[in-house]
Design a protein around this motif. Sequence first.
Motif, PDB file in Angstrom:
ATOM      1  N   ALA A 210      21.375  74.561  13.498  1.00 47.26           N
ATOM      2  CA  ALA A 210      20.753  73.247  13.399  1.00 47.26           C
ATOM      3  C   ALA A 210      19.504  73.179  14.267  1.00 47.26           C
ATOM      4  O   ALA A 210      19.385  72.350  15.172  1.00 47.26           O
ATOM      5  CB  ALA A 210      21.745  72.167  13.812  1.00 47.26           C
ATOM      6  N   LEU A 211      18.545  74.063  13.971  1.00 49.03           N
ATOM      7  CA  LEU A 211      17.304  74.126  14.748  1.00 49.03           C
ATOM      8  C   LEU A 211      16.233  74.837  13.938  1.00 49.03           C
ATOM      9  O   LEU A 211      16.468  75.281  12.819  1.00 49.03           O
ATOM     10  CB  LEU A 211      17.545  74.841  16.078  1.00 49.03           C
ATOM     11  CG  LEU A 211      18.356  76.153  16.083  1.00 49.03           C
ATOM     12  CD1 LEU A 211      17.560  77.333  15.582  1.00 49.03           C
ATOM     13  CD2 LEU A 211      18.858  76.442  17.495  1.00 49.03           C
ATOM     14  N   PHE A 212      15.046  74.954  14.528  1.00 49.03           N
ATOM     15  CA  PHE A 212      13.939  75.671  13.908  1.00 49.03           C
ATOM     16  C   PHE A 212      14.041  77.153  14.293  1.00 49.03           C
ATOM     17  O   PHE A 212      14.242  77.480  15.461  1.00 49.03           O
ATOM     18  CB  PHE A 212      12.607  75.110  14.385  1.00 49.03           C
ATOM     19  CG  PHE A 212      11.402  75.781  13.792  1.00 49.03           C
ATOM     20  CD1 PHE A 212      10.921  75.404  12.543  1.00 49.03           C
ATOM     21  CD2 PHE A 212      10.741  76.796  14.474  1.00 49.03           C
ATOM     22  CE1 PHE A 212       9.817  76.018  11.990  1.00 49.03           C
ATOM     23  CE2 PHE A 212       9.638  77.409  13.936  1.00 49.03           C
ATOM     24  CZ  PHE A 212       9.163  77.031  12.684  1.00 49.03           C
ATOM     25  N   GLY A 213      13.900  78.015  13.320  1.00 49.97           N
ATOM     26  CA  GLY A 213      14.013  79.444  13.582  1.00 49.97           C
ATOM     27  C   GLY A 213      12.652  80.088  13.795  1.00 49.97           C
ATOM     28  O   GLY A 213      11.958  80.417  12.832  1.00 49.97           O
ATOM     29  N   ASP A 214      12.253  80.253  15.057  1.00 53.62           N
ATOM     30  CA  ASP A 214      11.030  81.018  15.317  1.00 53.62           C
ATOM     31  C   ASP A 214      11.407  82.473  15.577  1.00 53.62           C
ATOM     32  O   ASP A 214      12.587  82.831  15.635  1.00 53.62           O
ATOM     33  CB  ASP A 214      10.236  80.412  16.477  1.00 53.62           C
ATOM     34  CG  ASP A 214      10.978  80.466  17.804  1.00 53.62           C
ATOM     35  OD1 ASP A 214      12.070  81.063  17.873  1.00 53.62           O
ATOM     36  OD2 ASP A 214      10.467  79.900  18.782  1.00 53.62           O
ATOM     37  N   SER A 215      10.411  83.330  15.700  1.00 53.09           N
ATOM     38  CA  SER A 215      10.687  84.763  15.811  1.00 53.09           C
ATOM     39  C   SER A 215      11.486  85.094  17.066  1.00 53.09           C
ATOM     40  O   SER A 215      12.364  85.966  17.044  1.00 53.09           O
ATOM     41  CB  SER A 215       9.376  85.560  15.791  1.00 53.09           C
ATOM     42  OG  SER A 215       8.507  85.132  16.826  1.00 53.09           O
ATOM     43  N   LYS A 216      11.206  84.383  18.159  1.00 54.79           N
ATOM     44  CA  LYS A 216      11.902  84.673  19.409  1.00 54.79           C
ATOM     45  C   LYS A 216      13.377  84.302  19.329  1.00 54.79           C
ATOM     46  O   LYS A 216      14.255  85.089  19.709  1.00 54.79           O
ATOM     47  CB  LYS A 216      11.229  83.924  20.564  1.00 54.79           C
ATOM     48  CG  LYS A 216      11.722  84.335  21.936  1.00 54.79           C
ATOM     49  CD  LYS A 216      10.839  83.743  23.025  1.00 54.79           C
ATOM     50  CE  LYS A 216      11.281  84.230  24.404  1.00 54.79           C
ATOM     51  NZ  LYS A 216      10.375  83.731  25.474  1.00 54.79           N
ATOM     52  N   SER A 217      13.666  83.112  18.834  1.00 58.55           N
ATOM     53  CA  SER A 217      15.067  82.690  18.737  1.00 58.55           C
ATOM     54  C   SER A 217      15.806  83.517  17.696  1.00 58.55           C
ATOM     55  O   SER A 217      16.970  83.883  17.885  1.00 58.55           O
ATOM     56  CB  SER A 217      15.159  81.196  18.407  1.00 58.55           C
ATOM     57  OG  SER A 217      14.535  80.902  17.176  1.00 58.55           O
ATOM     58  N   ASN A 247       7.913  84.807   7.689  1.00 62.90           N
ATOM     59  CA  ASN A 247       8.093  86.261   7.805  1.00 62.90           C
ATOM     60  C   ASN A 247       9.094  86.715   8.866  1.00 62.90           C
ATOM     61  O   ASN A 247       9.182  87.912   9.156  1.00 62.90           O
ATOM     62  CB  ASN A 247       6.749  86.969   8.069  1.00 62.90           C
ATOM     63  CG  ASN A 247       5.775  86.824   6.918  1.00 62.90           C
ATOM     64  OD1 ASN A 247       6.191  86.813   5.752  1.00 62.90           O
ATOM     65  ND2 ASN A 247       4.490  86.685   7.224  1.00 62.90           N
ATOM     66  N   ILE A 248       9.895  85.810   9.438  1.00 63.27           N
ATOM     67  CA  ILE A 248      10.852  86.288  10.439  1.00 63.27           C
ATOM     68  C   ILE A 248      11.951  87.154   9.822  1.00 63.27           C
ATOM     69  O   ILE A 248      12.594  87.935  10.525  1.00 63.27           O
ATOM     70  CB  ILE A 248      11.504  85.136  11.233  1.00 63.27           C
ATOM     71  CG1 ILE A 248      12.283  84.184  10.311  1.00 63.27           C
ATOM     72  CG2 ILE A 248      10.488  84.389  12.053  1.00 63.27           C
ATOM     73  CD1 ILE A 248      13.137  83.184  11.094  1.00 63.27           C
ATOM     74  N   GLU A 249      12.140  87.040   8.491  1.00 58.51           N
ATOM     75  CA  GLU A 249      13.159  87.879   7.858  1.00 58.51           C
ATOM     76  C   GLU A 249      12.827  89.356   7.952  1.00 58.51           C
ATOM     77  O   GLU A 249      13.701  90.213   7.799  1.00 58.51           O
ATOM     78  CB  GLU A 249      13.368  87.473   6.399  1.00 58.51           C
ATOM     79  CG  GLU A 249      12.167  87.685   5.497  1.00 58.51           C
ATOM     80  CD  GLU A 249      11.207  86.506   5.481  1.00 58.51           C
ATOM     81  OE1 GLU A 249      10.311  86.499   4.613  1.00 58.51           O
ATOM     82  OE2 GLU A 249      11.355  85.607   6.318  1.00 58.51           O
ATOM     83  N   ARG A 250      11.557  89.664   8.236  1.00 56.93           N
ATOM     84  CA  ARG A 250      11.173  91.072   8.381  1.00 56.93           C
ATOM     85  C   ARG A 250      11.805  91.721   9.608  1.00 56.93           C
ATOM     86  O   ARG A 250      11.872  92.947   9.702  1.00 56.93           O
ATOM     87  CB  ARG A 250       9.648  91.182   8.486  1.00 56.93           C
ATOM     88  CG  ARG A 250       8.910  90.801   7.200  1.00 56.93           C
ATOM     89  CD  ARG A 250       7.411  90.924   7.374  1.00 56.93           C
ATOM     90  NE  ARG A 250       6.698  90.520   6.167  1.00 56.93           N
ATOM     91  CZ  ARG A 250       5.372  90.469   6.071  1.00 56.93           C
ATOM     92  NH1 ARG A 250       4.617  90.774   7.129  1.00 56.93           N
ATOM     93  NH2 ARG A 250       4.791  90.095   4.941  1.00 56.93           N
ATOM     94  N   LEU A 251      12.257  90.912  10.550  1.00 59.81           N
ATOM     95  CA  LEU A 251      12.899  91.463  11.751  1.00 59.81           C
ATOM     96  C   LEU A 251      14.199  92.184  11.413  1.00 59.81           C
ATOM     97  O   LEU A 251      14.601  93.108  12.130  1.00 59.81           O
ATOM     98  CB  LEU A 251      13.184  90.339  12.757  1.00 59.81           C
ATOM     99  CG  LEU A 251      11.962  89.685  13.404  1.00 59.81           C
ATOM    100  CD1 LEU A 251      12.380  88.471  14.224  1.00 59.81           C
ATOM    101  CD2 LEU A 251      11.236  90.695  14.288  1.00 59.81           C
ATOM    102  N   ALA A 252      14.850  91.759  10.323  1.00 58.36           N
ATOM    103  CA  ALA A 252      16.092  92.404   9.892  1.00 58.36           C
ATOM    104  C   ALA A 252      16.334  92.047   8.426  1.00 58.36           C
ATOM    105  O   ALA A 252      16.914  90.996   8.130  1.00 58.36           O
ATOM    106  CB  ALA A 252      17.266  91.962  10.749  1.00 58.36           C
TER     107      ALA A 252
END
Length: 269
Positions: A210-217, A247-252
């Motif tokens: 229940a939050l915003f998904g940035d690359s760090k989190s 594009n955070i899905e690129r992390l995994a």
Amino acid sequence: MGGKTPSVKVLDQLQERFNEIPRESLYSIYSQRIRYKYGSAGRKLTDNDYCDKLYETYKKRTFESLKNNKRRLAIIPKLAEERGLFPWMTFRAILTRFLIERAGNRTSVTKKQIQQVIKNPHLIKDVQLQLEAIHCSTQDQLQGLITDSLRHIVGKDYEQILEKELKQKDIAYIDEEAQRRMGQDVTPDFRLTVPIAVNNKPVCWIDSKALFGDSKSHKSYLDTQLLSYWNRFGPGLVIYWAGYEENIERLAPEVQVANFLPNFEHPMP
């Protein structure tokens, strides 16, 4: 938007500038940025000498306040502001030093004991620190008993929304509580009995945030939770209800990312 601007006013300013973004998303992003900002300052509280001096300053100011005022006043919120810390993290550090002082040495106080008192401030054998617990919790918008409780409630609300959607769409699942009863040591919010296909990729479990998904989190969640689910159950999906960074899905690639339950094929072909 200076550092002392009230959060509500900051959010109003952000909403005016970015009116196409939902307020809950702006709040989540703002909270994360403030948390990162204060994270480095919070590392000071891992230094025993720093915390010892902080505690001595607190005791000195408390003594002076009691001498000069007719009623007790909270000391820690102002002390935290001066040092660039959250009120609640400062309270935790000072309470820990208080418990150590009463016990006589550091080794006599366990983390479990500290956590129990922090969660139950009425157990604190000190009137001033009970007062500090109330003020720090109410003045800290990012940490503390009140904020953590609200965050937990919002998280549960979104889990219930997701569970309702899974039922409506006939997706069979095992919830987190049932997984624990089965003895699983890693438990996504919902493990799917039969995998579904999202974007032609299998999804074996779904986790709700229940939050915003940035690359760090997202990187943090991957390291501490999501990749453990992938190792145990296969590919999955994490839903960031307040939106997510591009594009955070690129992390995994093994973990897909969405901000709602996406279209799927069921059962998976």
